[in-house]
Design an enzyme around this catalytic site. Structure first.
Site, mmCIF file in Angstrom:
data_model
loop_
_atom_site.group_PDB
_atom_site.id
_atom_site.type_symbol
_atom_site.label_atom_id
_atom_site.label_comp_id
_atom_site.label_asym_id
_atom_site.label_seq_id
_atom_site.Cartn_x
_atom_site.Cartn_y
_atom_site.Cartn_z
ATOM 1 N N ASN A 7 0.874 -1.178 0.000
ATOM 2 C CA ASN A 7 0.000 0.000 0.000
ATOM 3 C C ASN A 7 0.908 1.224 0.000
ATOM 4 O O ASN A 7 1.478 1.585 1.024
ATOM 5 C CB ASN A 7 -0.880 -0.038 1.252
ATOM 6 C CG ASN A 7 -1.821 1.151 1.324
ATOM 7 O OD1 ASN A 7 -1.743 2.069 0.530
ATOM 8 N ND2 ASN A 7 -2.714 1.123 2.301
ATOM 9 N N ARG A 90 -2.451 -2.110 -3.529
ATOM 10 C CA ARG A 90 -3.652 -1.305 -3.349
ATOM 11 C C ARG A 90 -3.562 -0.129 -4.314
ATOM 12 O O ARG A 90 -2.587 0.618 -4.306
ATOM 13 C CB ARG A 90 -3.734 -0.788 -1.921
ATOM 14 C CG ARG A 90 -4.887 0.160 -1.745
ATOM 15 C CD ARG A 90 -4.792 0.911 -0.452
ATOM 16 N NE ARG A 90 -5.913 1.797 -0.323
ATOM 17 C CZ ARG A 90 -5.837 3.021 0.207
ATOM 18 N NH1 ARG A 90 -4.700 3.464 0.676
ATOM 19 N NH2 ARG A 90 -6.902 3.768 0.296
ATOM 20 N N HIS A 179 -12.809 3.015 -0.039
ATOM 21 C CA HIS A 179 -12.869 1.950 0.974
ATOM 22 C C HIS A 179 -13.578 0.708 0.427
ATOM 23 O O HIS A 179 -14.092 -0.096 1.209
ATOM 24 C CB HIS A 179 -13.631 2.394 2.253
ATOM 25 C CG HIS A 179 -12.938 3.442 3.059
ATOM 26 N ND1 HIS A 179 -13.619 4.491 3.645
ATOM 27 C CD2 HIS A 179 -11.641 3.603 3.396
ATOM 28 C CE1 HIS A 179 -12.761 5.263 4.297
ATOM 29 N NE2 HIS A 179 -11.549 4.742 4.164
ATOM 30 N N LEU A 208 -15.573 3.335 9.921
ATOM 31 C CA LEU A 208 -15.295 4.563 10.659
ATOM 32 C C LEU A 208 -13.864 4.520 11.171
ATOM 33 O O LEU A 208 -13.552 3.801 12.128
ATOM 34 C CB LEU A 208 -16.285 4.703 11.836
ATOM 35 C CG LEU A 208 -17.778 4.517 11.492
ATOM 36 C CD1 LEU A 208 -18.642 4.624 12.750
ATOM 37 C CD2 LEU A 208 -18.240 5.525 10.438
ATOM 38 N N GLY A 209 -12.992 5.234 10.492
ATOM 39 C CA GLY A 209 -11.588 5.279 10.912
ATOM 40 C C GLY A 209 -11.148 6.728 10.941
ATOM 41 O O GLY A 209 -11.921 7.596 11.355
ATOM 42 N N ARG A 240 -11.480 15.610 7.756
ATOM 43 C CA ARG A 240 -12.251 16.029 6.578
ATOM 44 C C ARG A 240 -13.648 16.488 6.991
ATOM 45 O O ARG A 240 -14.267 15.876 7.858
ATOM 46 C CB ARG A 240 -12.379 14.877 5.576
ATOM 47 C CG ARG A 240 -11.078 14.463 4.911
ATOM 48 C CD ARG A 240 -11.350 13.525 3.743
ATOM 49 N NE ARG A 240 -10.139 12.915 3.231
ATOM 50 C CZ ARG A 240 -9.854 11.612 3.357
ATOM 51 N NH1 ARG A 240 -10.695 10.778 3.954
ATOM 52 N NH2 ARG A 240 -8.729 11.149 2.861
ATOM 53 N N PHE A 283 -10.210 9.678 18.076
ATOM 54 C CA PHE A 283 -11.353 9.521 18.984
ATOM 55 C C PHE A 283 -10.948 9.161 20.408
ATOM 56 O O PHE A 283 -11.708 9.396 21.339
ATOM 57 C CB PHE A 283 -12.369 8.518 18.410
ATOM 58 C CG PHE A 283 -13.323 9.183 17.464
ATOM 59 C CD1 PHE A 283 -12.910 9.558 16.190
ATOM 60 C CD2 PHE A 283 -14.618 9.488 17.862
ATOM 61 C CE1 PHE A 283 -13.774 10.224 15.334
ATOM 62 C CE2 PHE A 283 -15.491 10.149 17.008
ATOM 63 C CZ PHE A 283 -15.064 10.512 15.743
ATOM 64 N N GLU A 383 -8.075 -5.209 5.093
ATOM 65 C CA GLU A 383 -7.908 -4.866 3.676
ATOM 66 C C GLU A 383 -6.726 -5.624 3.051
ATOM 67 O O GLU A 383 -6.784 -6.002 1.894
ATOM 68 C CB GLU A 383 -7.735 -3.351 3.524
ATOM 69 C CG GLU A 383 -9.060 -2.628 3.754
ATOM 70 C CD GLU A 383 -8.931 -1.129 3.988
ATOM 71 O OE1 GLU A 383 -8.526 -0.755 5.105
ATOM 72 O OE2 GLU A 383 -9.225 -0.355 3.086
HETATM 73 P P1 ADP Z 1 -7.191 4.895 8.796
HETATM 74 O O1 ADP Z 1 -8.320 5.622 8.144
HETATM 75 O O2 ADP Z 1 -5.965 5.742 8.989
HETATM 76 O O3 ADP Z 1 -6.917 3.519 8.205
HETATM 77 P P2 ADP Z 1 -8.038 3.439 11.156
HETATM 78 O O4 ADP Z 1 -9.139 2.633 10.627
HETATM 79 O O5 ADP Z 1 -6.782 2.754 11.571
HETATM 80 O O6 ADP Z 1 -7.709 4.684 10.243
HETATM 81 O O7 ADP Z 1 -8.589 4.259 12.405
HETATM 82 C C1 ADP Z 1 -7.765 5.120 13.135
HETATM 83 C C2 ADP Z 1 -8.623 5.831 14.165
HETATM 84 O O8 ADP Z 1 -9.283 4.868 14.998
HETATM 85 C C3 ADP Z 1 -7.830 6.678 15.147
HETATM 86 O O9 ADP Z 1 -7.571 7.962 14.624
HETATM 87 C C4 ADP Z 1 -8.789 6.746 16.311
HETATM 88 O O10 ADP Z 1 -9.686 7.830 16.105
HETATM 89 C C5 ADP Z 1 -9.586 5.474 16.233
HETATM 90 N N1 ADP Z 1 -9.282 4.527 17.327
HETATM 91 C C6 ADP Z 1 -8.320 3.594 17.388
HETATM 92 N N2 ADP Z 1 -8.359 2.929 18.575
HETATM 93 C C7 ADP Z 1 -9.386 3.465 19.277
HETATM 94 C C8 ADP Z 1 -9.960 3.232 20.575
HETATM 95 N N3 ADP Z 1 -9.480 2.302 21.373
HETATM 96 N N4 ADP Z 1 -11.017 3.988 20.934
HETATM 97 C C9 ADP Z 1 -11.504 4.929 20.120
HETATM 98 N N5 ADP Z 1 -11.021 5.195 18.903
HETATM 99 C C10 ADP Z 1 -9.978 4.484 18.485
#
Ligand code: ADP
Length: 396
Positions: A7, A90, A179, A208-209, A240, A283, A383
């Site tokens: 990736n 990817r 995604h 939701l990331g 964003r 978060f 992924e």
């Molecule tokens: P990306 O879009 O970079 O692939 P991810 O799917 O890895 O992102 O998600 C990253 C986000 O997940 C972090 O910025 C954080 O907001 C959230 N996150 C990770 N672990 C936790 C947790 N234990 N509690 C709440 N939010 C979390």
């Protein structure tokens, strides 16, 4: 088959080596700061994480360093590079040209280059990774797995924007969605987990990331998704803005004396829960701040959940119902409070969350009560594994 999954971003390269039979991750890591100075992170299965600082002027050196690490006599997982049997890349934007994964050849590379104006930050970086691997791994077959491909099944009424039709004809300006690899993997996994046929389910996947999108999957096909021509549309994300009145952009650009480019940079990098809270895009930080009484962090989290719930509602309408709602990616897999807040809007669907089950993190779990009319599922995404499977399927 041993598959190297790559990736590649503009200054980074994430990789995993997966054995496709056992689906075990044999090694993983990343190269960072490519073109700046260079740092390799390498972690073999059952081994310690190693960090090596070394110059990486281009992605070619980065790929070489990864391969050297894989055959390092002390900590490598392979005796020789011949043990890498395929590479899965990817690729971000396949435009309307790619509705599925492909084996990479010169024609494919040209077609991906032609999609670069739709993803000027991502596609060129992805292709640099492809070229670098070709240079070093010569005849190893390579596959390209697109973020956009899964959404190519969307109907016109979902993917067209309400703008002059010529813009679609001339420039292919439309919703593409991203995604896709994750939405496809998670929706399939949900059907398997529930023992239901994939082609008879109405599923809403909430990825939701840091970047977030929601996808409506009807009978195994993406019928709508929240991201658009670019990943900026849709949900409020880490940094964003998601959906915003286009006139607000002109209004703000004038007030702040910013160019269109600068304004878009604000919407991509300084907005979302980061911009609203003024604190963080993560978060974990927001949840902590909310528990300490930070009002703006609370507003940011509420806005995030409200927007997500609105999309779920609209997709339930688009599919005339919903059987399963999946939560996945960093926030979706880990943040029970966010899941609870989103689901609190969905009682009208007959959805009931099991608050005990909702304490789970990162593990496939049914989060709804037995009498809930909609099944809520915590379904971790993967992924890299999806890219490995696609690559192997293309070579069979
Ligand atoms: P990306 O879009 O970079 O692939 P991810 O799917 O890895 O992102 O998600 C990253 C986000 O997940 C972090 O910025 C954080 O907001 C959230 N996150 C990770 N672990 C936790 C947790 N234990 N509690 C709440 N939010 C979390």
């Amino acid at each position: 088959m041993n598959v190297l999954v790559i990736n590649c971003g503009s200054s980074s390269l994430k990789y995993q080596v997966i054995n496709s039979e056992s689906e075990e991750v044999l090694a993983k890591g990343l190269c960072e700061r490519i073109g700046i100075d260079g740092r390799l992170v390498y972690q073999p299965k059952d081994g310690e994480k190693e960090i090596t600082e070394a110059p990486m002027p281009t992605h070619t050196e980065a790929v070489r360093m990864v391969l050297d690490a894989l055959v390092n006599p002390d900590t490598g997982i392979f005796q020789s590079l011949d043990e890498i049997e395929a590479v899965g890349h990817r690729l971000v934007h396949g435009g309307e040209k790619f509705a599925a994964s492909v084996l990479i050849n010169e024609e494919v590379i040209t077609a991906v280059e032609e999609c670069s104006d739709l993803a000027p930050l991502h596609n060129p970086a992805n292709l640099i990774g492809v070229r670098a691997c070709q240079e070093v791994l010569k005849d190893v077959p390579m596959a390209g797995v697109f973020d956009t491909a899964f959404h190519q099944t969307m109907p016109k009424e979902a993917y067209l924007y309400g703008i002059p039709y010529e813009y679609y004809e001339k420039y292919k300006a439309r919703k593409y969605g991203f995604h896709g690899t994750s939405h496809s993997y998670v929706s399939k996994r949900a059907a398997e987990f529930l023992g239901k046929p994939y082609d008879s389910l109405k599923t809403i996947v909430c990825h939701l990331g840091n970047g977030s999108s929601i996808c409506a999957v009807k009978n195994g096909k993406s019928v709508d998704t929240s991201m658009g021509l670019s990943p900026l549309e849709g949900l409020i994300m880490g940094t964003r803005s998601g959906d915003i009145d286009p006139s607000a952009i002109e209004f703000l650009a004038k007030k702040e004396n910013l160019s269109l480019e600068e304004m878009l940079n604000v919407l991509n990098k300084e907005s979302g829960v980061y911009g609203i809270s003024g604190l963080s895009s993560d978060f974990r930080d927001l949840d902590q701040a909310v528990s300490e009484g930070n009002a703006r962090a609370k507003t940011a989290r509420e806005m995030f959940c409200y927007r997500a719930a609105k999309y779920i509602g609209s997709y339930a309408a688009a599919m005339n119902g919903v059987d399963v709602i999946c939560f996945t990616a960093g926030v979706g897999e880990n943040d029970g409070k966010v899941r609870e807040m989103i689901c609190s809007y969905l009682g009208y669907l007959g959805l009931a969350l099991d608050s005990e089950a909702n304490k789970k993190r990162g593990e496939e779990t049914v989060l709804s009560t037995p009498d809930s009319k909609v099944t809520v599922l915590l379904a971790p995404t993967n992924e890299e594994l999806a890219i490995c499977r696609e690559t192997v399927a293309l070579l069979k």
